[in-house]
Design an enzyme around this catalytic site. Structure first.
Site, PDB file in Angstrom:
ATOM      1  CB  THR A  38       2.444   0.205   6.145  1.00 46.67           C
ATOM      2  OG1 THR A  38       1.079  -0.067   6.498  1.00 46.67           O
ATOM      3  CG2 THR A  38       3.325  -0.149   7.333  1.00 46.67           C
ATOM      4  N   GLY A  91       0.834  -1.205   0.000  1.00 45.65           N
ATOM      5  CA  GLY A  91       0.000   0.000   0.000  1.00 45.65           C
ATOM      6  C   GLY A  91       0.865   1.251   0.000  1.00 45.65           C
ATOM      7  NE  ARG A 133      -6.587  -5.190   4.879  1.00 41.09           N
ATOM      8  CZ  ARG A 133      -6.052  -4.969   3.698  1.00 41.09           C
ATOM      9  NH1 ARG A 133      -6.771  -5.122   2.634  1.00 41.09           N
ATOM     10  NH2 ARG A 133      -4.793  -4.630   3.548  1.00 41.09           N
ATOM     11  NE  ARG A 155      -2.202  -4.211  -1.874  1.00 40.60           N
ATOM     12  CZ  ARG A 155      -1.840  -3.745  -0.674  1.00 40.60           C
ATOM     13  NH1 ARG A 155      -0.920  -4.356   0.032  1.00 40.60           N
ATOM     14  NH2 ARG A 155      -2.405  -2.667  -0.180  1.00 40.60           N
ATOM     15  CG  ASP A 180      -2.194  -0.801   8.068  1.00 36.28           C
ATOM     16  OD1 ASP A 180      -3.087   0.050   7.946  1.00 36.28           O
ATOM     17  OD2 ASP A 180      -2.107  -1.816   7.360  1.00 36.28           O
ATOM     18  CG  ASP A 219       2.603  -7.148   7.290  1.00 43.14           C
ATOM     19  OD1 ASP A 219       2.185  -6.408   6.387  1.00 43.14           O
ATOM     20  OD2 ASP A 219       1.881  -7.946   7.912  1.00 43.14           O
ATOM     21  CG  ASP A 249       0.822  -3.241  10.652  1.00 43.72           C
ATOM     22  OD1 ASP A 249       1.772  -2.697  10.065  1.00 43.72           O
ATOM     23  OD2 ASP A 249      -0.003  -3.959  10.069  1.00 43.72           O
TER      24      ASP A 249
END
Ligand code: ATP
Length: 328
Positions: free
Chosen positions: A130, A14, A176, A75, A132, A106, A134
């Site tokens: 990212t 992303g 997500r 992707r 996120d 990741d 995370d």
């Protein structure tokens, strides 16, 4: 000190605001240290398609303020296969590229680690890019700060209209697997409740707290629902709550992809610059299979294995508790 002479840089997965400042730092740091730099377009897909070009300091002029990524991202399923990796390796060798900076999340790091274990003569260095936030081994990932600010701007506007009409809004935000954006934006905008993938919220408890808000004469309420919440999206949660909350007009807004765009914040520009710079210095110092991240206010290199221990990543319990107290 390693003797690498030529490196490549790509962005994958992303897109995230801050990737461009990072690309700029990688290119200019490498050239300053007399390395050649190749830009690979569209992430791992560009490695397989041989979609690469030589970069100069001027290739990255005036990009600090741009969202997205000038190298494009993708992707790429073929890179998950041994055959795809072999094509990528042969293309890198044919160009004389000895090291790779990969900017992504990741999935990108998982691919980079597999590739580097298979072909250890190509050094790899990751930069966490990212929205996120995370990954382990870094307090912040590129894009998280900008995305959170974008959500805050939207929430402030929604609060105005919610307040004017006595409305209850359910706002769906990206995440997500990670509630990082939902939690930070929720605290910043005084959300009445935040539903996170990391923590199951019982619907009857949500209803009880919204009713308590009504009782306490709140003129509006905002519930943030992170994409990955176990109950489904914001529409599903709104449906479950609607019947029980009579005094508010219930509305749903899904913020969607606008959360990925926009000019990087000061924080993401500085972070991208610092991590891109550190990634190249790491490669020059002979490091491989590492990620350049920020811990405290220091840039550190962490092994990709450790960065990928995402199951150990935990949202701050104290922040989650604070939300309930500050929204009474
Ligand atoms: P974001 O967190 O923003 O989604 P990401 O880097 O996790 O970013 P992914 O789509 O999961 O995004 O991964 C990016 C790319 O990394 C994939 O399209 C694929 O090419 C590669 N990749 C992911 N997992 C693997 C794997 N197990 N082996 C090889 N390559 C992989």
């Amino acid at each position: 000190m390693s003797k690498i002479k030529k490196i490549a840089v790509l962005t994958s997965g992303g897109d995230a605001p801050g990737m461009n400042p990072c690309i700029r730092a990688v290119v200019r740091t490498a050239i300053y240290h007399k390395l050649d730099v190749v830009g690979i377009r569209q992430g791992y897909q560009g490695l397989i398609d041989n979609n690469m070009y030589d970069m100069s300091p001027r290739s990255v002029s005036n990009i600090l303020d741009l969202g997205g990524t000038i190298l494009k991202t993708a992707r790429c399923l073929p890179f998950r296969t041994d055959e795809g990796m072999e094509i990528a390796y042969n293309n890198l060798k044919a160009q004389g590229i000895e090291a790779l900076v990969v900017i992504g999340g990741d999935g990108t790091f998982t691919g980079a680690l597999r590739f580097s274990k298979k072909y250890p003569d190509i050094a790899v260095m990751g930069v966490p890019g990212t929205i996120d936030n995370d990954l382990c081994g870094t307090d912040y990932t590129l894009g998280f700060d900008t995305a959170t600010n974008t959500v805050i701007e939207a929430l402030d506007k929604i609060r105005d209209t919610a307040d004017a009409h006595d409305r209850l809004f359910f706002i769906e935000v990206m995440g997500r697997d990670s509630g990082c954006i939902a939690l930070r934006a929720g605290i910043s905008c005084g959300a009445e409740a935040i539903l996170l993938p990391e923590k199951e919220t019982a619907i009857h408890e949500l209803i009880a707290s919204l009713k308590a808000g009504e009782h306490n004469k709140k003129s509006s309420s905002i519930v943030i629902v992170a994409e990955g919440d176990k109950h489904g999206g914001a529409y599903d949660v709104a449906q479950m709550v609607k019947e029980e909350i009579k005094n508010y007009d219930v509305k749903v807004t899904i913020l969607g992809h606008l959360q990925r765009g926009g000019s990087p914040s000061a924080f993401d520009r500085i972070l991208g610059s610092r991590l891109g710079y550190a990634a190249v210095l790491g490669l020059i110092n002979g490091e491989t299979q590492k990620m350049a991240g920020l811990k405290g206010n220091s840039v550190r290199l962490t092994s990709l294995e450790e960065a990928l221990m995402v199951h150990e990543y935990k949202l701050e319990e104290d922040l989650m508790q604070m939300v309930e107290i500050l929204s009474i």
